[in-house]
Write a protein that holds these residues in place. Sequence first.
Motif, PDB file in Angstrom:
ATOM      1  N   SER A 172      42.512  13.337 -32.590  1.00  0.00           N
ATOM      2  CA  SER A 172      43.040  14.810 -32.736  1.00  0.00           C
ATOM      3  C   SER A 172      43.454  15.293 -31.633  1.00  0.00           C
ATOM      4  O   SER A 172      44.413  16.468 -31.666  1.00  0.00           O
ATOM      5  N   THR A 173      43.784  14.032 -30.717  1.00  0.00           N
ATOM      6  CA  THR A 173      44.584  14.625 -29.776  1.00  0.00           C
ATOM      7  C   THR A 173      46.038  14.225 -29.530  1.00  0.00           C
ATOM      8  O   THR A 173      46.636  13.687 -30.470  1.00  0.00           O
ATOM      9  N   PRO A 174      46.360  15.789 -29.334  1.00  0.00           N
ATOM     10  CA  PRO A 174      47.826  16.345 -29.537  1.00  0.00           C
ATOM     11  C   PRO A 174      48.764  15.243 -28.480  1.00  0.00           C
ATOM     12  O   PRO A 174      48.621  14.881 -27.604  1.00  0.00           O
ATOM     13  N   TYR A 175      50.202  15.287 -29.270  1.00  0.00           N
ATOM     14  CA  TYR A 175      50.865  13.874 -28.517  1.00  0.00           C
ATOM     15  C   TYR A 175      51.551  14.363 -26.822  1.00  0.00           C
ATOM     16  O   TYR A 175      51.203  15.887 -26.589  1.00  0.00           O
ATOM     17  N   GLY A 176      51.332  13.888 -26.342  1.00  0.00           N
ATOM     18  CA  GLY A 176      51.336  14.048 -24.602  1.00  0.00           C
ATOM     19  C   GLY A 176      50.339  14.828 -23.986  1.00  0.00           C
ATOM     20  O   GLY A 176      50.702  14.952 -22.933  1.00  0.00           O
ATOM     21  N   ALA A 177      48.909  15.044 -24.800  1.00  0.00           N
ATOM     22  CA  ALA A 177      47.998  15.407 -23.655  1.00  0.00           C
ATOM     23  C   ALA A 177      47.490  14.300 -22.868  1.00  0.00           C
ATOM     24  O   ALA A 177      47.215  12.935 -23.140  1.00  0.00           O
ATOM     25  N   SER A 178      47.148  14.600 -21.376  1.00  0.00           N
ATOM     26  CA  SER A 178      46.164  13.588 -20.756  1.00  0.00           C
ATOM     27  C   SER A 178      44.926  13.488 -20.013  1.00  0.00           C
ATOM     28  O   SER A 178      44.684  14.416 -20.838  1.00  0.00           O
ATOM     29  N   GLN A 225      49.030  10.828 -24.158  1.00  0.00           N
ATOM     30  CA  GLN A 225      48.099  10.048 -25.641  1.00  0.00           C
ATOM     31  C   GLN A 225      49.715  10.358 -25.914  1.00  0.00           C
ATOM     32  O   GLN A 225      50.829  10.806 -25.896  1.00  0.00           O
ATOM     33  N   HIS A 226      50.644   9.171 -26.812  1.00  0.00           N
ATOM     34  CA  HIS A 226      51.497   8.572 -27.581  1.00  0.00           C
ATOM     35  C   HIS A 226      51.462   8.996 -28.942  1.00  0.00           C
ATOM     36  O   HIS A 226      52.760   8.354 -29.709  1.00  0.00           O
ATOM     37  N   THR A 227      50.249   9.320 -29.071  1.00  0.00           N
ATOM     38  CA  THR A 227      50.736   9.738 -31.040  1.00  0.00           C
ATOM     39  C   THR A 227      50.176  10.932 -31.632  1.00  0.00           C
ATOM     40  O   THR A 227      49.608  11.467 -30.797  1.00  0.00           O
ATOM     41  N   GLN A 228      50.644  11.119 -32.669  1.00  0.00           N
ATOM     42  CA  GLN A 228      50.662  12.588 -33.232  1.00  0.00           C
ATOM     43  C   GLN A 228      49.361  12.895 -33.582  1.00  0.00           C
ATOM     44  O   GLN A 228      48.213  12.058 -34.103  1.00  0.00           O
TER      45      GLN A 228
END
Lengths: 96, 337
Positions: B157-163, B176-179
């Motif tokens: 559930s982590t959004p794209y781009g979140a570290s 995070q590289h997935t949607q």
Amino acid sequence: MTKNSICAWQDLALGAAILEPGNAANLKTGAWRTLIPVLDEDKCIKCGLCAVYCPEFCITERKDGFFRPDFDYCKGCGICANECPKKAIAMVMEDK
Amino acid sequence: MLRDIDLSGFEKITAKDLPTECMVSSGHRACQGCGEVLAMGMVTKAAGPNTIVANATGCMEIISSPFPETAWKIPWIHVAFENAAAVASGVEAAVKALMRRGALKDRPHIIAFGGDGSTADIGFGALSGAFERGHKFLYVCLDNEAYMNTGIQRSSSTPYGASTTTSPAGKKSIGQHTQKKNLPLIAAAHGIPYVATASPAFYLDLMNKVRKALSVDGPSYIHIYAPCPTGWGMPGSKSIEIAKLAVQTNVFPLYEVVGGRFALTKKVAKPQPVTDYLKAQRRFRHLSDKEAAFIQQTVDGNLDYLQRLVAATNPEPAKAKKPKAKAAPAKKAAKKK
């Protein structure tokens, strides 16, 4: 039984159930606080938004109609000051 | 499948009769400015004291029940990460049996709380099973977009781009590289009576959605956006501000699905750019303009998809066409005269 243990295991309720509801209130989380909210009563319109958004559920309406936090539990997060529509709450360094 | 849902038991909450009795006591161990415990408190306020809670492992379990103390004022059971929905199903079956025997008169509300990790990843099978069996309970997912309890590991559930600590941003990684997994739509695909998304910043909307969810006959699901100051890298005082921004930038649109019919409950007239939302949090600080533009594109695309679902599942557009069809024959009739 050592000094640090809670109680003898025979004294635990079945399933280690906790029988006293809401006894986490024994811990006064107010000790975590560095900033303390101060209410400007002249600016306050008694809307109660601070009570709605308080994550400690410690702001309640008092007899004079103002909403005030219980400083035993207020962790000083500052959500109330940030969300106050009249900017009536200021976060100031607390003297302890 | 579209169907009509009986919402006759729904008692609306207004700003004037806001419930104030919270079933989570003060003295819980949540971080300063925790948006998750705030959202959970709002859910229990709306549900009232006649409620049984099953709580999956996660932040909310850790902070509310350090043995031998509990912050809960209502019956509460801690269950493992994967089976909050299964235990809630069991509680519902037990309540049914007790009611049949006459041992229980008032039917209590049954609520299962889980974080995004226990809902989207670990407890997903149990949740899907409970929806499929049709137990009458409410599942609330408190989505803080990573495993915050164990130290900010990525979840689905982590959004794209979140570290996060397991999707760190660096020279060769954007985090995070997935949607983000779209859980509310997955829940809606089970054909359950009520699915909604909510945010603690819009408290009346949230509480009314809880009341609606508890009034339907069958399983219901509410996905709540829960700001996490510690994990997202922002001051605790900004929790609600960020939650509002997430709605106003359309990153987290508020909608409900009643009997398969989609409805946007908070329409944003002038959406703010996504960069306002991204720049306020440390987990997105490393993103370049190009990546921010991509996120904006995804957010717009998701909203467009949602609006199409709203249009496709509601009878309104068909009604709007009908007057035109009626007007046309009238003109013809006028010409004939």
